[in-house]
Motif scaffolding. Structure first.
Motif, mmCIF file in Angstrom:
data_model
loop_
_atom_site.group_PDB
_atom_site.id
_atom_site.type_symbol
_atom_site.label_atom_id
_atom_site.label_comp_id
_atom_site.label_asym_id
_atom_site.label_seq_id
_atom_site.Cartn_x
_atom_site.Cartn_y
_atom_site.Cartn_z
ATOM 1 N N PRO A 1 31.379 -40.192 17.234
ATOM 2 C CA PRO A 1 32.832 -40.278 16.987
ATOM 3 C C PRO A 1 33.214 -39.948 15.549
ATOM 4 O O PRO A 1 34.362 -39.587 15.271
ATOM 5 N N LEU A 2 32.251 -40.040 14.620
ATOM 6 C CA LEU A 2 32.540 -39.788 13.209
ATOM 7 C C LEU A 2 32.629 -38.297 12.877
ATOM 8 O O LEU A 2 33.074 -37.933 11.783
ATOM 9 N N PHE B 1 35.219 -47.436 11.523
ATOM 10 C CA PHE B 1 36.544 -47.190 10.963
ATOM 11 C C PHE B 1 36.527 -47.213 9.431
ATOM 12 O O PHE B 1 37.436 -46.675 8.792
ATOM 13 N N SER B 2 35.516 -47.852 8.844
ATOM 14 C CA SER B 2 35.398 -47.890 7.380
ATOM 15 C C SER B 2 34.806 -46.599 6.831
ATOM 16 O O SER B 2 35.054 -46.245 5.678
ATOM 17 N N TYR B 3 34.019 -45.911 7.642
ATOM 18 C CA TYR B 3 33.336 -44.687 7.210
ATOM 19 C C TYR B 3 34.282 -43.615 6.678
ATOM 20 O O TYR B 3 33.966 -42.957 5.666
ATOM 21 N N PRO B 4 35.464 -43.379 7.292
ATOM 22 C CA PRO B 4 36.311 -42.264 6.830
ATOM 23 C C PRO B 4 36.738 -42.341 5.365
ATOM 24 O O PRO B 4 36.888 -41.297 4.721
ATOM 25 N N LEU C 1 28.281 -32.349 6.130
ATOM 26 C CA LEU C 1 28.261 -33.543 5.294
ATOM 27 C C LEU C 1 28.086 -34.804 6.145
ATOM 28 O O LEU C 1 27.339 -35.722 5.772
ATOM 29 N N VAL C 2 28.756 -34.848 7.292
ATOM 30 C CA VAL C 2 28.585 -35.986 8.209
ATOM 31 C C VAL C 2 27.144 -36.053 8.713
ATOM 32 O O VAL C 2 26.519 -37.112 8.729
ATOM 33 N N LEU C 3 26.613 -34.897 9.114
ATOM 34 C CA LEU C 3 25.250 -34.856 9.644
ATOM 35 C C LEU C 3 24.221 -35.180 8.566
ATOM 36 O O LEU C 3 23.164 -35.758 8.858
ATOM 37 N N PHE C 4 24.531 -34.833 7.314
ATOM 38 C CA PHE C 4 23.637 -35.175 6.210
ATOM 39 C C PHE C 4 23.522 -36.690 6.062
ATOM 40 O O PHE C 4 22.414 -37.230 5.878
#
Length: 396
Positions: free
Chosen positions: A116-117, A259-262, A306-309
């Motif tokens: 979902p991120l 939800f904190s990740y963004p 960047l997310v996958l990293f």
């Protein structure tokens, strides 16, 4: 968010970890105020005027644009991306703790949490991010209240004798790194102060917020450790007794972490774009935004990368508390202890008292010492954790 690992810090550092929570809060409050003080200069009429706008702006004034801007930007990007990595790792730990008998391992849970991120790559508005962060805070306060109430119901079984007084040099630096990491807010303070309606209340705000944070962290950590003693796990919610109770609390925390990740991701992506993708000759690469103010396809691919990293790093370093301690020992001590005091000495030396100078020098020495020791012992503990060994080499 990382308050859930603080009882583990007490397991590693005992009463000294609790003292560190108060001392670090005081130091970070002080360095935050002097950092903002470095944004201002006196004009010809003796009035304080804001001549710089950011942490990077201060560093560029002291070290020059080539070195100062790059160094602080690099440290900020590392800090933000490591926070993203910790959120993913926390999600994996929480889900795995909720379903211990599941055939799915930690790495797989982390990858599932990432799905979902991937939508974060499309974020271009801080307004949407801020609403997510607001509701995350509300939900986390509810979770903290549930854990504290549960601990109070077990007060007769508290393990008072489990809290150690002596310092274990192999584990205390890990606790100190965790504590420092939790107070790192300096990179946001210039923007926060710049947006205050009444800037004269900035110092008051710093005093009350750091006091509240220190009191809550000490109380939460102490109660959590007294409840479970030496059985305290890296993420305290995994200690909850019944599986159904644990699953409910952990899944709420997973939602909150997602939800904190963004917020840190959005800030890191923005820093990367400002540093490298504004278009030539300002930056080395072309702008990420097209004429219609939309992300270009290749820019979207970079954001997804960047997310996958962060996912890959969470899988490679699957030790939440140890990684948190390692990060805090590096970027935390430099951003919160060393650099604010150094910049303050460089910019305000002519107007400082001897006590101010001595205080800044003391904090710089303390930050360098704690950071170096913390890096060594946290790195050592991480290497032992990969081999399935406890942090302390003398632990039987």
């Amino acid at each position: 968010m990382f308050i859930v690992t603080f009882p583990y810090a007490v397991l590693q550092g005992g009463y000294w970890a609790l003292i560190a929570m108060v001392v670090v809060a005081y130091i970070c409050c002080y360095t935050g105020k002097i950092l903002v003080h470095c944004l201002y200069e006196l004009d010809e009429h003796g009035r304080s005027v804001r001549v710089r706008n950011s942490y990077v702006g201060i560093a560029e004034h002291v070290w020059g644009k080539w070195l100062g801007g790059r160094l602080i930007n690099c440290a900020q990007i590392i800090e933000l991306l490591m926070t993203c990595i910790l959120y993913l790792l926390l999600c994996g730990d929480l889900i795995k703790g909720s379903f211990p008998d599941s055939p799915i391992d930690l790495s797989s849970w982390i990858m599932i949490s990432t799905v979902p991120l991937l939508a974060c790559a499309f974020l271009q508005s801080l307004r949407r991010v801020s609403w997510l962060s607001f509701w995350c805070t509300v939900s986390h306060m509810l979770i903290n209240a549930i854990i504290i109430i549960y601990c109070l119901t077990r007060v007769r079984e508290w393990r008072w004798s489990d809290v150690q007084i002596k310092i274990d040099i192999w584990t205390f630096p890990i606790s100190l790194g965790i504590v420092v990491f939790s107070y790192t807010s300096q990179i946001f303070l210039p923007t926060l102060e710049g947006n205050l309606v009444d800037k004269t209340q900035f110092s008051c705000m710093m005093h009350w917020t750091h006091l509240a944070a220190a009191v809550f962290k000490v109380v939460f950590s102490y109660m959590g450790f007294l409840t479970w003693g030496f059985a305290t796990q890296e993420v305290i919610t995994n200690n909850l007794p019944t599986q159904s109770f644990k699953i409910i609390v952990n899944l709420i925390l997973v939602t909150k972490a997602l939800f904190s990740y963004p917020l840190p991701y959005f800030a890191a992506a923005e820093l990367v774009e400002i540093s490298f993708f504004q278009g030539k000759p300002v930056t080395p690469f072309a702008s990420c935004i097209d004429d219609s103010f939309m992300l270009k396809v290749w820019a979207l691919a970079l954001r997804l990368t960047l997310v996958l990293f962060t996912t890959a790093m969470a899988i490679v370093i699957p030790h939440f508390a140890l990684l948190m301690g390692f990060i805090g020992s590096f970027t935390g001590t430099m951003l919160s202890f060393v650099w604010p005091c150094y910049f303050h000495l460089h910019i305000k030396w002519h107007s400082m008292t001897r006590l101010d100078i001595a205080t800044d020098i003391l904090i710089i020495c303390l930050g360098l010492a704690c950071g170096s020791i913390g890096l060594y012992y946290s790195g050592h503990a991480l290497s032992r954790a990969y081999r399935g060994l406890p942090p302390d080499p003398f632990h039987i």
